[in-house]
Design a protein around this motif. Structure first.
Motif, PDB file in Angstrom:
ATOM      1  N   PHE A  64      -4.429  54.856   2.723  1.00 62.03           N
ATOM      2  CA  PHE A  64      -3.707  55.463   1.604  1.00 62.03           C
ATOM      3  C   PHE A  64      -2.203  55.198   1.648  1.00 62.03           C
ATOM      4  CE2 PHE A  64      -7.664  57.758   1.449  1.00 62.03           C
ATOM      5  CZ  PHE A  64      -7.858  58.030   0.106  1.00 62.03           C
ATOM      6  N   MET A  65      -1.751  54.361   2.598  1.00 63.49           N
ATOM      7  CA  MET A  65      -0.314  54.154   2.767  1.00 63.49           C
ATOM      8  C   MET A  65       0.339  53.499   1.553  1.00 63.49           C
ATOM      9  SD  MET A  65       1.966  54.598   5.358  1.00 63.49           S
ATOM     10  CE  MET A  65       1.210  54.254   6.940  1.00 63.49           C
ATOM     11  N   LEU A  66      -0.310  52.483   0.983  1.00 65.92           N
ATOM     12  CA  LEU A  66       0.276  51.836  -0.195  1.00 65.92           C
ATOM     13  C   LEU A  66       0.385  52.809  -1.357  1.00 65.92           C
ATOM     14  CD1 LEU A  66      -1.386  48.295  -0.224  1.00 65.92           C
ATOM     15  CD2 LEU A  66       0.947  48.891   0.438  1.00 65.92           C
ATOM     16  N   LEU A  67      -0.665  53.604  -1.563  1.00 67.25           N
ATOM     17  CA  LEU A  67      -0.633  54.591  -2.638  1.00 67.25           C
ATOM     18  C   LEU A  67       0.477  55.601  -2.399  1.00 67.25           C
ATOM     19  CD1 LEU A  67      -1.896  55.734  -5.199  1.00 67.25           C
ATOM     20  CD2 LEU A  67      -3.540  56.975  -3.774  1.00 67.25           C
ATOM     21  N   GLY A  68       0.627  56.041  -1.146  1.00 66.00           N
ATOM     22  CA  GLY A  68       1.702  56.975  -0.832  1.00 66.00           C
ATOM     23  C   GLY A  68       3.069  56.380  -1.084  1.00 66.00           C
ATOM     24  N   GLY A  69       3.240  55.098  -0.716  1.00 68.41           N
ATOM     25  CA  GLY A  69       4.527  54.461  -0.929  1.00 68.41           C
ATOM     26  C   GLY A  69       4.888  54.338  -2.397  1.00 68.41           C
ATOM     27  N   ARG A  70       3.922  53.938  -3.217  1.00 67.33           N
ATOM     28  CA  ARG A  70       4.234  53.800  -4.646  1.00 67.33           C
ATOM     29  C   ARG A  70       4.421  55.164  -5.301  1.00 67.33           C
ATOM     30  NH1 ARG A  70       7.400  50.675  -6.908  1.00 67.33           N
ATOM     31  NH2 ARG A  70       6.933  50.068  -9.051  1.00 67.33           N
ATOM     32  N   ALA A  71       3.670  56.160  -4.835  1.00 68.82           N
ATOM     33  CA  ALA A  71       3.839  57.516  -5.375  1.00 68.82           C
ATOM     34  C   ALA A  71       5.258  58.014  -5.123  1.00 68.82           C
ATOM     35  CB  ALA A  71       2.825  58.465  -4.746  1.00 68.82           C
ATOM     36  N   ALA A  72       5.823  57.699  -3.945  1.00 60.37           N
ATOM     37  CA  ALA A  72       7.193  58.110  -3.652  1.00 60.37           C
ATOM     38  C   ALA A  72       8.181  57.479  -4.622  1.00 60.37           C
ATOM     39  CB  ALA A  72       7.548  57.732  -2.217  1.00 60.37           C
ATOM     40  N   ASP A  73       7.940  56.221  -5.017  1.00 62.03           N
ATOM     41  CA  ASP A  73       8.836  55.544  -5.956  1.00 62.03           C
ATOM     42  C   ASP A  73       8.688  56.084  -7.381  1.00 62.03           C
ATOM     43  OD1 ASP A  73       9.797  53.898  -3.919  1.00 62.03           O
ATOM     44  OD2 ASP A  73       8.241  52.399  -4.266  1.00 62.03           O
ATOM     45  N   VAL A  74       7.451  56.378  -7.779  1.00 61.09           N
ATOM     46  CA  VAL A  74       7.190  56.805  -9.162  1.00 61.09           C
ATOM     47  C   VAL A  74       7.517  58.283  -9.367  1.00 61.09           C
ATOM     48  CG1 VAL A  74       5.374  57.117 -10.894  1.00 61.09           C
ATOM     49  CG2 VAL A  74       5.460  55.011  -9.543  1.00 61.09           C
ATOM     50  N   LEU A  75       7.119  59.113  -8.427  1.00 54.85           N
ATOM     51  CA  LEU A  75       7.271  60.561  -8.590  1.00 54.85           C
ATOM     52  C   LEU A  75       8.523  61.123  -7.929  1.00 54.85           C
ATOM     53  CD1 LEU A  75       3.553  61.563  -7.855  1.00 54.85           C
ATOM     54  CD2 LEU A  75       4.632  61.155 -10.080  1.00 54.85           C
TER      55      LEU A  75
END
Length: 464
Positions: A64-75
């Motif tokens: 889930f690391m990639l999803l977590g990284g993009r979530a930090a940028d988007v949210l």
């Protein structure tokens, strides 16, 4: 926030908040190793089930690391850090109070999801909070110390906690850290306004996360002859899904992992080198534990305490030497030295005799590893997250850390198999496995010079 020469009180608190959470996240990768027999006895788990108590966390962490990284940028990194912290803390409570194996394994997977969200958000917050180069170098140095120390401390404290308070304590110690961190969230830099069109790439998230989870599971299962056939098939399926993920990302207007980032040498190079960092150092802890317990007849607790110098040394080095080195030498030289020291440590362990003396035969290698690990951690992470715009810092951190998780899984599987199968002599197998780990670290040092070499920008050293 950190534009001056020294850290203010608020900066110190921010750094403590982020790095203590970092320590707990990485501590949970190893803290239960010596508690597994107690867990198995209480919950009726055999070796396969106990493997899932460990792997559920590691797979979710990497997957889930990639999803977590993009979530930090988007949210926004502060919002995502808060969400990840809540998930991790609640999951720790569920694990500590679990009365069935199913609940414990599920809680461990949920912990891994929380960890995967936390790490990229932490790195994005550090780049936002510490903008002056000297202050950022010191902040990354402390962050790297906590990450590198976490695994060693987990191995050291897991045994005493289990002996004194029972295995639930290894999860429940996370609760006060999580609660206190949540109470001080307002200290963190506020999230900047996000554009209205920003959104998560759901098809990419499904394909990428599923692919990483399958590849991660298959890598671990390849080591067992009874599951090797199924693991090979799942590995193929995972690679197909990752291929689909790349196809989706090329066409998505809001990609989970913008492929343009790989054109940035600091991102692509850091990912390659960080895979080698994971493949070299993570198996070393397992190999050393095997050597100490199976040939030197250490108890599990004694074995854990034997690697404690790795954690102590890397904390001292990270607080004192690494920020200075980053200022004077640049991240790529620090990374090269760190990997070189790791290679020397592995070479030292490769010569461990059948009957050893700890102070003469084990401790010097542990000290070398303790110096090299934080240098490698900060040297490989800082270039990627500082080379991209702040809006991409989270996913850059996710890419680099995912590479290390994949490299760790491959390294553990391959080197433990090598130790078992290389020769008929168990001791010789360990020698060969440590030698290969050293070669991987040396290869990482060479690739650092080739892929990440840059000019050094000298900056004023921040004072903590």
């Amino acid at each position: 926030m950190s534009g001056g020469r020294s850290f203010g009180a608020r900066d110190r608190l921010i750094l403590v908040l982020i790095t203590v959470v970092e320590l707990v996240v990485f501590l949970d990768t190893t803290v239960l190793n010596v508690a597994l027999p107690s867990i198995g006895a209480d919950l009726g788990l055999g070796e396969a089930g106990l493997g899932w108590v460990t792997n559920a966390y590691l797979l979710a962490f990497g997957g889930f690391m990639l999803l977590g990284g993009r979530a930090a940028d988007v949210l926004g990194p502060r919002r995502v850090f808060a969400g990840g912290l809540v998930v991790f803390t609640v999951a720790s409570a569920l694990a500590g109070f679990a009365e069935t194996a199913t609940v414990l394994i599920g809680a461990r997977a949920l912990q891994g999801v929380g960890a995967a969200v936390l790490i990229p958000a932490q790195l994005a917050l550090l780049t936002a909070a510490f903008t002056e180069p000297g202050a950022r170098n010191r902040a990354f140095g402390v962050w790297s110390a906590m990450g590198a120390a976490g695994a060693a401390l987990g191995t050291a404290v897991g045994g005493p906690l289990t002996d004194l308070f029972g295995w639930p304590s290894i999860f429940l110690i996370n609760l006060p850290v999580g609660v206190l961190a949540l109470a001080f969230l307002r200290l963190l830099p506020a999230d900047s306004a996000r554009g209205g069109s920003a959104r998560l790439d759901v098809p990419g998230a499904i394909a990428g996360t599923a692919g990483l989870l399958l590849v991660g599971y298959a890598i671990g299962a390849l080591g067992d002859a009874t599951t090797r056939g199924a693991a090979t098939a799942l590995l193929g399926l995972g690679l197909v899904l990752l291929g689909c993920f790349v196809f989706v990302e090329k066409r998505s207007p809001h990609p989970l992992m913008p492929l343009r980032l790989f054109a940035i040498r600091q991102v692509s190079g850091s990912a390659v080198v960080n895979a080698l960092v994971g493949a070299a150092h993570v198996p070393a802890f397992a190999l050393l534990a095997l050597y100490l317990q199976n040939t030197q007849h250490y108890t599990a607790t004694e074995s854990g305490l034997a690697v404690l110098p790795v954690a102590v040394v890397n904390i001292v080095i990270s607080r004192s030497l690494i920020p200075f080195a980053l200022d004077r030498l640049g991240a790529w030289r620090v990374l090269t030295v760190g990997l070189g020291l790791q290679a020397l440590a592995m070479g030292w362990f490769a010569r461990l005799p059948e009957h050893s003396t700890y102070l003469v035969d084990v401790l010097p290698g542990a000290v070398l590893l303790g110096i090299g690990l934080p240098a490698a951690f900060v040297g490989v992470t800082a270039p990627a997250v500082t080379a991209v715009a702040q809006a991409d810092a989270g996913i850059a951190a996710g890419i680099v850390n995912t590479a290390q998780r994949v490299g760790s899984g491959l390294g553990v599987t391959a080197l433990l198999l090598l130790a078992e199968l290389a020769t008929s002599s168990y001791r010789s197998g360990l020698t060969i496995a440590f030698g290969v780990a050293g070669a991987l670290a040396a290869l990482g040092a060479v690739l650092t010079v080739v892929l990440l070499r840059t000019s050094v920008v000298r900056t004023e050293k921040a004072v903590l």
